[in-house]
Write a protein that holds these residues in place. Sequence first.
Motif, PDB file in Angstrom:
ATOM      1  N   GLU A 170       0.800  -3.583 -21.591  1.00  0.00           N
ATOM      2  CA  GLU A 170       1.102  -3.560 -20.099  1.00  0.00           C
ATOM      3  C   GLU A 170      -0.148  -3.309 -19.172  1.00  0.00           C
ATOM      4  OE1 GLU A 170       4.998  -3.997 -19.084  1.00  0.00           O
ATOM      5  OE2 GLU A 170       5.379  -3.604 -20.300  1.00  0.00           O
ATOM      6  N   LEU A 171      -0.672  -2.976 -19.662  1.00  0.00           N
ATOM      7  CA  LEU A 171      -1.881  -2.087 -18.256  1.00  0.00           C
ATOM      8  C   LEU A 171      -2.877  -3.428 -18.367  1.00  0.00           C
ATOM      9  CD1 LEU A 171      -2.275   1.932 -18.774  1.00  0.00           C
ATOM     10  CD2 LEU A 171      -1.312   0.346 -17.259  1.00  0.00           C
ATOM     11  N   LYS A 172      -3.116  -3.801 -19.788  1.00  0.00           N
ATOM     12  CA  LYS A 172      -4.124  -5.718 -19.969  1.00  0.00           C
ATOM     13  C   LYS A 172      -3.723  -6.010 -19.246  1.00  0.00           C
ATOM     14  CE  LYS A 172      -5.760  -6.236 -24.224  1.00  0.00           C
ATOM     15  NZ  LYS A 172      -5.238  -6.711 -25.625  1.00  0.00           N
ATOM     16  N   VAL A 173      -1.975  -6.189 -18.776  1.00  0.00           N
ATOM     17  CA  VAL A 173      -1.529  -7.191 -17.928  1.00  0.00           C
ATOM     18  C   VAL A 173      -1.783  -7.197 -16.619  1.00  0.00           C
ATOM     19  CG1 VAL A 173       0.614  -8.592 -17.297  1.00  0.00           C
ATOM     20  CG2 VAL A 173      -0.057  -8.579 -20.112  1.00  0.00           C
ATOM     21  N   ARG A 174      -1.214  -5.960 -16.390  1.00  0.00           N
ATOM     22  CA  ARG A 174      -0.973  -5.626 -15.199  1.00  0.00           C
ATOM     23  C   ARG A 174      -2.509  -5.678 -13.707  1.00  0.00           C
ATOM     24  NH1 ARG A 174       3.729  -3.057 -14.269  1.00  0.00           N
ATOM     25  NH2 ARG A 174       5.038  -3.442 -15.461  1.00  0.00           N
ATOM     26  N   MET A 175      -3.622  -5.011 -14.543  1.00  0.00           N
ATOM     27  CA  MET A 175      -4.667  -4.999 -14.804  1.00  0.00           C
ATOM     28  C   MET A 175      -5.416  -6.419 -14.660  1.00  0.00           C
ATOM     29  SD  MET A 175      -3.939  -1.605 -13.361  1.00  0.00           S
ATOM     30  CE  MET A 175      -3.009  -0.774 -13.517  1.00  0.00           C
ATOM     31  N   ARG A 176      -5.252  -7.427 -14.697  1.00  0.00           N
ATOM     32  CA  ARG A 176      -5.940  -8.211 -15.174  1.00  0.00           C
ATOM     33  C   ARG A 176      -6.366  -8.969 -14.120  1.00  0.00           C
ATOM     34  NH1 ARG A 176      -4.799 -10.979 -20.489  1.00  0.00           N
ATOM     35  NH2 ARG A 176      -3.002 -11.668 -19.838  1.00  0.00           N
ATOM     36  N   GLY A 177      -7.886  -9.383 -13.642  1.00  0.00           N
ATOM     37  CA  GLY A 177      -7.796 -10.296 -12.705  1.00  0.00           C
ATOM     38  C   GLY A 177      -8.288  -9.377 -11.293  1.00  0.00           C
ATOM     39  N   TRP A 178      -7.920  -9.656  -9.870  1.00  0.00           N
ATOM     40  CA  TRP A 178      -8.259  -8.618  -9.251  1.00  0.00           C
ATOM     41  C   TRP A 178      -6.826  -8.629  -7.853  1.00  0.00           C
ATOM     42  CZ3 TRP A 178     -13.064  -7.187  -8.366  1.00  0.00           C
ATOM     43  CH2 TRP A 178     -13.641  -7.864  -8.596  1.00  0.00           C
ATOM     44  N   LYS A 179      -6.476  -8.957  -8.566  1.00  0.00           N
ATOM     45  CA  LYS A 179      -4.957  -8.843  -7.673  1.00  0.00           C
ATOM     46  C   LYS A 179      -4.587  -7.006  -8.165  1.00  0.00           C
ATOM     47  CE  LYS A 179      -0.691  -9.077  -8.102  1.00  0.00           C
ATOM     48  NZ  LYS A 179       0.945  -9.435  -9.016  1.00  0.00           N
ATOM     49  N   ALA A 180      -5.077  -6.075  -8.599  1.00  0.00           N
ATOM     50  CA  ALA A 180      -4.921  -4.699  -8.732  1.00  0.00           C
ATOM     51  C   ALA A 180      -5.084  -4.194  -8.072  1.00  0.00           C
ATOM     52  CB  ALA A 180      -4.698  -3.949  -9.990  1.00  0.00           C
ATOM     53  N   ALA A 181      -6.876  -3.931  -8.170  1.00  0.00           N
ATOM     54  CA  ALA A 181      -8.085  -3.911  -7.224  1.00  0.00           C
ATOM     55  C   ALA A 181      -7.931  -4.355  -6.155  1.00  0.00           C
ATOM     56  CB  ALA A 181      -8.921  -4.483  -8.008  1.00  0.00           C
ATOM     57  N   GLY A 182      -7.188  -5.413  -5.149  1.00  0.00           N
ATOM     58  CA  GLY A 182      -6.988  -5.628  -4.421  1.00  0.00           C
ATOM     59  C   GLY A 182      -6.277  -4.838  -3.879  1.00  0.00           C
ATOM     60  N   ILE A 183      -5.310  -5.002  -4.353  1.00  0.00           N
ATOM     61  CA  ILE A 183      -3.430  -4.380  -3.619  1.00  0.00           C
ATOM     62  C   ILE A 183      -4.095  -2.417  -3.178  1.00  0.00           C
ATOM     63  CG2 ILE A 183      -1.588  -2.454  -4.500  1.00  0.00           C
ATOM     64  CD1 ILE A 183      -1.242  -5.008  -5.966  1.00  0.00           C
ATOM     65  N   ILE A 184      -5.053  -1.718  -3.971  1.00  0.00           N
ATOM     66  CA  ILE A 184      -5.182  -0.621  -3.698  1.00  0.00           C
ATOM     67  C   ILE A 184      -6.750  -0.770  -2.882  1.00  0.00           C
ATOM     68  CG2 ILE A 184      -7.146   1.174  -4.522  1.00  0.00           C
ATOM     69  CD1 ILE A 184      -6.214   0.365  -7.663  1.00  0.00           C
ATOM     70  N   ALA A 185      -7.118  -1.517  -2.823  1.00  0.00           N
ATOM     71  CA  ALA A 185      -8.213  -1.433  -1.390  1.00  0.00           C
ATOM     72  C   ALA A 185      -7.200  -1.758  -0.290  1.00  0.00           C
ATOM     73  CB  ALA A 185      -9.504  -3.322  -1.710  1.00  0.00           C
ATOM     74  N   LEU A 186      -6.626  -2.395   0.140  1.00  0.00           N
ATOM     75  CA  LEU A 186      -5.462  -2.918   1.161  1.00  0.00           C
ATOM     76  C   LEU A 186      -4.919  -2.045   1.199  1.00  0.00           C
ATOM     77  CD1 LEU A 186      -4.330  -4.894   2.843  1.00  0.00           C
ATOM     78  CD2 LEU A 186      -2.446  -5.047   1.596  1.00  0.00           C
ATOM     79  N   TYR A 187      -3.951  -0.973   0.411  1.00  0.00           N
ATOM     80  CA  TYR A 187      -3.355   0.275   0.674  1.00  0.00           C
ATOM     81  C   TYR A 187      -4.154   1.069   1.013  1.00  0.00           C
ATOM     82  CZ  TYR A 187      -0.283   4.771  -0.098  1.00  0.00           C
ATOM     83  OH  TYR A 187      -0.067   5.611  -0.054  1.00  0.00           O
ATOM     84  N   LEU A 188      -5.472   1.048   0.474  1.00  0.00           N
ATOM     85  CA  LEU A 188      -6.816   2.552   1.126  1.00  0.00           C
ATOM     86  C   LEU A 188      -7.362   1.870   2.760  1.00  0.00           C
ATOM     87  CD1 LEU A 188      -8.640   3.219  -1.682  1.00  0.00           C
ATOM     88  CD2 LEU A 188      -6.463   4.486  -0.528  1.00  0.00           C
ATOM     89  N   LEU A 189      -6.899   0.610   2.844  1.00  0.00           N
ATOM     90  CA  LEU A 189      -7.275   0.549   4.316  1.00  0.00           C
ATOM     91  C   LEU A 189      -6.371   1.010   5.295  1.00  0.00           C
ATOM     92  CD1 LEU A 189      -9.738  -1.478   5.757  1.00  0.00           C
ATOM     93  CD2 LEU A 189      -8.124  -3.325   5.223  1.00  0.00           C
TER      94      LEU A 189
END
Lengths: 309, 303
Positions: free
Chosen positions: B10-29
């Motif tokens: 599940e981690l492999k699927v969830r962390m695929r691509g930029w979506k996960a990183a994008g959500i974290i960046a947006l949240y920190l912002l």
Amino acid sequence: MLSIRNLNKRYGRFQAVSELNLDVPEGEIFGFVGPNGAGKTTTMKIICGLLRATSGEITLDGVDIIRNSRRMKEKIGYMPDFFGVYDDLKVNEYLEFYASIYNIKGQERKRITDDLLELVDLGSKREAYVDSLSRGMKQRLCLARSLVHNPRLLVLDEPASGMDPRARFEMKEILKNLKGMGKTIIISSHILPELAELCTSIGIIDQGRMVISGSNEEIMQQVYNKKVVRLKVRDRLDDAVLILKEYPFVDKLVIGENTIQAGFGGGDGEMSRVLSDLINRGIPVVSFAQMDGNLEDVFMKVTKGDDEQ
Amino acid sequence: MNINPVLLKELKVRMRGWKAAGIIALYLLVLTVVAVFIIYTTFMDPYSSNIDPQVSIGAYTALAVFQFMLIMFIVPALTAGAISGEREKQTLDLVLCTRLKPISIITGKLFASTSQTLLLIIASFPLFSMVFLFGGISIKEVMQLFGFYIVTAVTIGCIGIFFSAHLKRTTASTVFTYGTLAFLAFGTIFIGVFYIRIFYNWDYNKFLPILYSNPLTGFGSLLAEQFGYYGGINAFLGLSAGSGQNPNAANAISPWLGNIIFDIVLSAVLLILSAARINPVRKSIFSYIRFRGRKKKKASDSI
Ligand SMILES: Nc1ncnc2c1ncn2[C@@H]1O[C@H](COP(=O)(O)OP(=O)(O)O)[C@@H](O)[C@H]1O
Ligand SMILES: [Mg+2]
């Protein structure tokens, strides 16, 4: 190898499997045939530890499956009658996931994945998303999945259902391959002819009971040794049934809306005798003909025969 | 050590691509904007001096409450479909027929579906730490807060998993998960108030035990204690329990600590029940009773 004794399964008050007995020796391909709702899936799920039997005993190589469920699961591969694929995984990731469950790691995992994809002819789809595969391909992928841990017993629930003839042919070739590899296989279908050439033995189940079982040849003989006669009437269906039941060589009546199908033990002389009797007694016969020894009709005879007698 | 294969997949699927990183960046912002806004408005306050720890406490509280709300609202949505979704996709049987234990499937699913939230929480840690540069908050207190976050997130996750395992449909499971959370957050307070109003015999210096299950009181008391103030919860209930000098309140276990203990016990129970629920061959007490009943009937038939 696999042995089932007096298996019963009830869903509430409904008896889905009753007093089922079954033996599948090593290396056999057992065809498990029965109409929809006969209890095939139920029996298979119990074998695979996905359902609890109400009573009965199942052993694999003499070990009780029900009591040693987790250990036995390593020896059994199950392909259900639905796809069940994760859409967001690639084909190789999908197989690697199931391999990882069995602690298969690194190079070996890659080798097994490649071999299986080769076997089910999906080598070119390694990197494709499971989502993008055709129905037949998904079914083959599911078959590959059930093989990742190199099980000795394969339980395949209607693997050819809903396939076009070409996909069905491919599936058959793969199964023949597996047979050559010495796997013991149980394969279910609601269509007997589909299995006839593939299986070494066949059991026919109806309403939770094993109606007949035996080697492929034995079953085919039973199935072929009688004529099947089909009678169509305009009216007075019930009277026609009563008349037919007077003859000892007519049995296993299957009654439709205005048709009767029956096993017929006599020759041409008896046939004409029955026909003239029906007409003399005022039954409005539309047609009266012998069906060719089509397996499917005979299968109907075998499975439906009991309740009409 | 073997990592849980369900979790890994599940981690492999969830962390695929930029979506996960994008959500974290947006949240920190978003968090940064909240913090900067609070600090800015406090600085603008003509009555406060520039180095007032009030600034950092204000920003800290705002961030802490914001993140807590996020956990309360997001985790149910992410976990309530974890098992029922597998059932709907018909993939549950496929893992159940492998050698994987039901409890591994359940914990794998739990951590997979809370992973994103846990990641957001951890990623926000530096931002919270920035606040104590201004003074007023210590690193130990930030750690306490994060420990409380993680326990709360995992517990809510367990509630979601529990309903997901027990109910067929994801929608029903989602409704029940939010409902349970609403009960813990508000229902327990109503019961507490009701109890006091009816019986009139409440010792005002003690803490209502039922409120140990309440995540809001737990969270509130944690912040209140961090600001050196111990009457937090009873004040919340409208019971003036006195201040931090109250000896009884000091002897009793802190509401937030009690809440953490309650959460851990509840989570363990829910996980075990969920694993039992998805285990297809578990022994059911009911079938055992029925089996015995039938035997008796047979015996009486033959007489
Ligand atoms: N979970 C269930 N609850 C109640 N009845 C069921 C359940 N699963 C199957 N049945 C019933 O049991 C019978 C046998 O079903 P099944 O084993 O799926 O048949 P088959 O696979 O031969 O088509 C059917 O009549 C079906 O309606
Ligand atoms: Mg079926």
